[in-house]
Enzyme design. Sequence first.
Site, PDB file in Angstrom:
ATOM      1  N   LYS A 239       1.379   4.090   7.147  1.00 16.58           N
ATOM      2  CA  LYS A 239       0.644   4.948   6.212  1.00 16.58           C
ATOM      3  C   LYS A 239       1.049   6.403   6.432  1.00 16.58           C
ATOM      4  O   LYS A 239       1.676   6.754   7.422  1.00 16.58           O
ATOM      5  CB  LYS A 239      -0.878   4.864   6.454  1.00 16.58           C
ATOM      6  CG  LYS A 239      -1.474   3.485   6.426  1.00 16.58           C
ATOM      7  CD  LYS A 239      -1.631   2.961   5.021  1.00 16.58           C
ATOM      8  CE  LYS A 239      -2.279   1.598   4.980  1.00 16.58           C
ATOM      9  NZ  LYS A 239      -1.369   0.493   5.223  1.00 16.58           N
TER      10      LYS A 239
ATOM     11  N   SER B 181       0.802  -1.224   0.000  1.00 13.22           N
ATOM     12  CA  SER B 181       0.000   0.000   0.000  1.00 13.22           C
ATOM     13  C   SER B 181       0.837   1.278   0.000  1.00 13.22           C
ATOM     14  O   SER B 181       0.309   2.354  -0.230  1.00 13.22           O
ATOM     15  CB  SER B 181      -0.962   0.019   1.194  1.00 13.22           C
ATOM     16  OG  SER B 181      -0.259   0.181   2.403  1.00 13.22           O
TER      17      SER B 181
END
Length: 144
Positions: free
Chosen positions: A98, A61
């Site tokens: 993230k 991701s």
Amino acid sequence: MANIQIIQGDFKEKLELPLAEGLKAGFPSPAEDYSHETIDFNRDMIHNPEATFYGKVEGDSMMEVGICDGDIAVIDRSNEANSGAVVVGCLNGEFTIKFLELRHKKDGYIELRLANKDFKPIKITPEDDFFVWGVVVWTIKHWR
């Protein structure tokens, strides 16, 4: 999604390696340009040993910013997590790596942004069990 496995490091030992300076991304430089300096990962990368951990990245991701499956993140838990920082967060009992996005905080939520066009941001509301565990200060990439 990119999760992260936390690994506690031992940052007390010296870890000096020769440092080659002047590595050109274009035309190669002659060998005489190499320096005799050293880099000590524990001295040069770890500023708060008691608050620093390694994390092994799992997933894709964050691949569009070069944080890929198998990379090692150096995480400093003493750094303040600002908007736009790459963080390790604990979301509903699982660690994830993230970008932290705080611009919607006044609207009652924050976001975790991913660096992969195939994934949408993760909206974190007060109902979620979430906290920032640490801030990523370095990544180490394995090329082979």
